[in-house]
Write an enzyme that holds these catalytic residues in place. Structure first.
Site, PDB file in Angstrom:
ATOM      1  N   ASN A 261       9.887   8.359  -7.919  1.00  0.00           N
ATOM      2  CA  ASN A 261       9.319   7.294  -7.085  1.00  0.00           C
ATOM      3  C   ASN A 261       8.519   7.965  -5.963  1.00  0.00           C
ATOM      4  OD1 ASN A 261       8.796   5.157  -5.410  1.00  0.00           O
ATOM      5  ND2 ASN A 261      10.938   4.530  -5.142  1.00  0.00           N
TER       6      ASN A 261
ATOM      7  N   ARG B 264       8.246   4.842 -11.126  1.00  0.00           N
ATOM      8  CA  ARG B 264       8.080   3.539 -10.472  1.00  0.00           C
ATOM      9  C   ARG B 264       6.609   3.395 -10.089  1.00  0.00           C
ATOM     10  NH1 ARG B 264       9.516   1.597  -4.481  1.00  0.00           N
ATOM     11  NH2 ARG B 264       9.141  -0.602  -4.845  1.00  0.00           N
TER      12      ARG B 264
ATOM     13  N   HIS C 189       9.345  -5.909  -6.087  1.00  0.00           N
ATOM     14  CA  HIS C 189      10.801  -5.680  -6.227  1.00  0.00           C
ATOM     15  C   HIS C 189      11.318  -6.216  -7.566  1.00  0.00           C
ATOM     16  CE1 HIS C 189      11.146  -5.921  -1.549  1.00  0.00           C
ATOM     17  NE2 HIS C 189      11.108  -4.653  -1.920  1.00  0.00           N
TER      18      HIS C 189
ATOM     19  N   ARG D 257       6.857  -5.500   8.573  1.00  0.00           N
ATOM     20  CA  ARG D 257       5.763  -6.329   8.038  1.00  0.00           C
ATOM     21  C   ARG D 257       5.933  -7.773   8.485  1.00  0.00           C
ATOM     22  NH1 ARG D 257       6.767  -4.705   1.960  1.00  0.00           N
ATOM     23  NH2 ARG D 257       7.355  -2.562   2.440  1.00  0.00           N
TER      24      ARG D 257
ATOM     25  N   GLU E 173      17.635   0.048  -8.928  1.00  0.00           N
ATOM     26  CA  GLU E 173      16.313   0.027  -9.557  1.00  0.00           C
ATOM     27  C   GLU E 173      16.098   1.276 -10.424  1.00  0.00           C
ATOM     28  OE1 GLU E 173      15.257  -0.910  -5.435  1.00  0.00           O
ATOM     29  OE2 GLU E 173      13.427  -1.744  -6.263  1.00  0.00           O
TER      30      GLU E 173
END
Ligand code: ADP
Length: 407
Positions: free
Chosen positions: A7, A91, A180, A241, A386
């Site tokens: 990742n 990913r 996600h 964010r 994940e």
């Protein structure tokens, strides 16, 4: 099958070496601050002492070399030969409209990931760098791309179209994509397994609450709506964010603060959200502890966060005509009883009742139902994984046993 999961961020490479046969992690780690004066290198072999070091690592290729050196070092006894690793799972954040499933990476796939650079300028370029660096180090095995957007490809047009001229969708693919995906997929599947539910008859709402946060409505196993949109900036308030805003605010800020567009971008991505509201921190632990000390703005940041979770859950229950479970996952979802409680308080009319004792006593890292026996809706805490989804997809595609693993 032994699979290396990679990742890559703009200045980091995270890795996870996973034995998919027994779904066990063998070794994980991260190289951070790539390209800085000194980089930080961490390795955590399963069941053994972890190590942390500083080194000079100029780029993603050197980071991959560092990781391979550690895995192959005879002192560490992790793998004895590079050929022990049978596949690499990458990913990739944005798959655009093209990728509905994970895919074996070839030149065409790399070109398509590059074409999506405009859609995810912070994520896709380092993702591709990571792919190329890993292919250099491990040229003889399959590399598989697993997209954050793939699970949301099932969104219907009424959920993914924005209220702007349709030609902008046709020309520039401006629409809701959602992110996600591997996490929403994983925790929903864990729930079906755990509670022996038939996927086709079950509706769940999954709340992935980490530094980035998104909530999804999953009906009959398919994502039918999700809070993040065209980019991971939208939806609910996050660590730094902003989440959704009235678009007019952007014109107003640019005018009043005389901001350039790149400064506006930085403000909304890095200085907003929980950090912006509190003026103190983006980390939920810090906010909770300062709110306890009486800091009003930290308390307001927590209140906004929890209120938005509640609003999404309420609206997705409306969209799906009720739901069987609300699932919390990721750093905040798995670890904060306070956020879970506040987000779900006074929802008994909708059939949601949390068991306070179970909620408070939940051991971090455990999967647990935290609703009361009387609650119509299961409230679950399910740790996400994940990397495992990526590893399993990569193994399936590498062994060509199943080209469409998104069941
Ligand atoms: P990322 O999106 O970077 O993967 P994580 O899923 O690791 O993020 O989540 C990070 C968030 O989880 C941070 O806001 C952190 O404060 C929060 N968190 C971790 N542990 C706790 C805890 N015990 N209580 C409250 N929040 C927590």
């Amino acid at each position: 099958m032994l699979v290396l999961v990679i990742n890559c961020g703009s200045s980091s490479v995270k890795y996870d070496l996973i034995q998919t046969t027994d779904e066990m992690g063998v070794c994980r780690g991260v190289v951070e601050r790539i390209g800085a004066v000194t980089s930080i290198v961490k390795h955590e072999p399963a069941g053994r002492e972890s190590s942390k070091d500083t080194k000079v690592i100029a780029n993603h290729s050197e980071a991959l070399q560092e990781i391979m050196n550690f895995l192959l070092s005879s002192d560490n006894e992790i793998i004895s030969d590079i050929s022990d690793i049978k596949a690499v799972g990458h990913r990739v954040v944005h798959g655009g409209e093209m990728f509905k499933d994970s895919v074996l990476i070839d030149d065409v796939v790399k070109e398509a990931i590059e074409q999506a650079f405009d859609l995810a300028p912070l994520h896709n370029p380092p993702n591709l760098k990571g792919i190329e660096a890993a292919q250099d180090r491990l040229p003889d095995i399959p590399h598989v791309a697993v997209f954050d957007t793939a699970f949301h490809h099932s969104l219907p047009p009424h959920a993914y179209l924005y209220g702007i001229p349709n030609r902008l969708y046709r020309r520039h693919k401006i629409r809701r994509y959602g992110f996600h995906g591997t996490s929403h997929y994983f925790v929903s599947r864990q729930y079906y397994k755990l509670r022996k539910k038939s996927k086709s008859k079950t509706n769940v709402i999954t709340c992935h609450l980490g530094n980035g946060a998104s909530i999804s409505a999953i009906k009959g196993g398919e994502s039918i709506d999700t809070s993040m949109g065209f980019t991971p900036l939208s939806g609910m308030v996050m660590g730094t964010r902003s989440g959704d805003l009235d678009p007019s605010i952007l014109f107003y800020i640019v005018e009043k603060e005389e901001l350039q567009l790149n400064s506006l971008h930085a403000m909304l991505n890095r200085h907003s959200g929980l950090l912006g509201i509190s003026g103190y921190a983006s980390d939920m632990r810090d906010l909770i502890s300062e709110a306890k000390n009486g800091d009003r703005r930290c308390q307001q940041a927590i209140d906004v966060f929890c209120y938005q979770i509640k609003k999404y859950i309420g609206s997705y229950m409306g969209v799906m005509n009720g739901c069987d479970a609300v699932i919390f996952t990721a750093g905040i979802g798995e670890n904060s009883p306070l956020v879970r409680k506040k987000a779900l308080e006074q929802m008994d009319h909708l059939g949601i009742e949390i068991d306070e004792q179970k909620n408070n006593e939940l051991v971090p890292g455990k999967t647990e139902r935290i609703s009361t026996d009387a609650s119509k809706v299961d409230v679950m805490v399910i740790p996400t994984n994940e990397e495992l989804v990526i590893a399993i997809d990569a193994a399936k595609i590498a062994s060509a046993s199943d080209q469409s693993p998104w069941v």
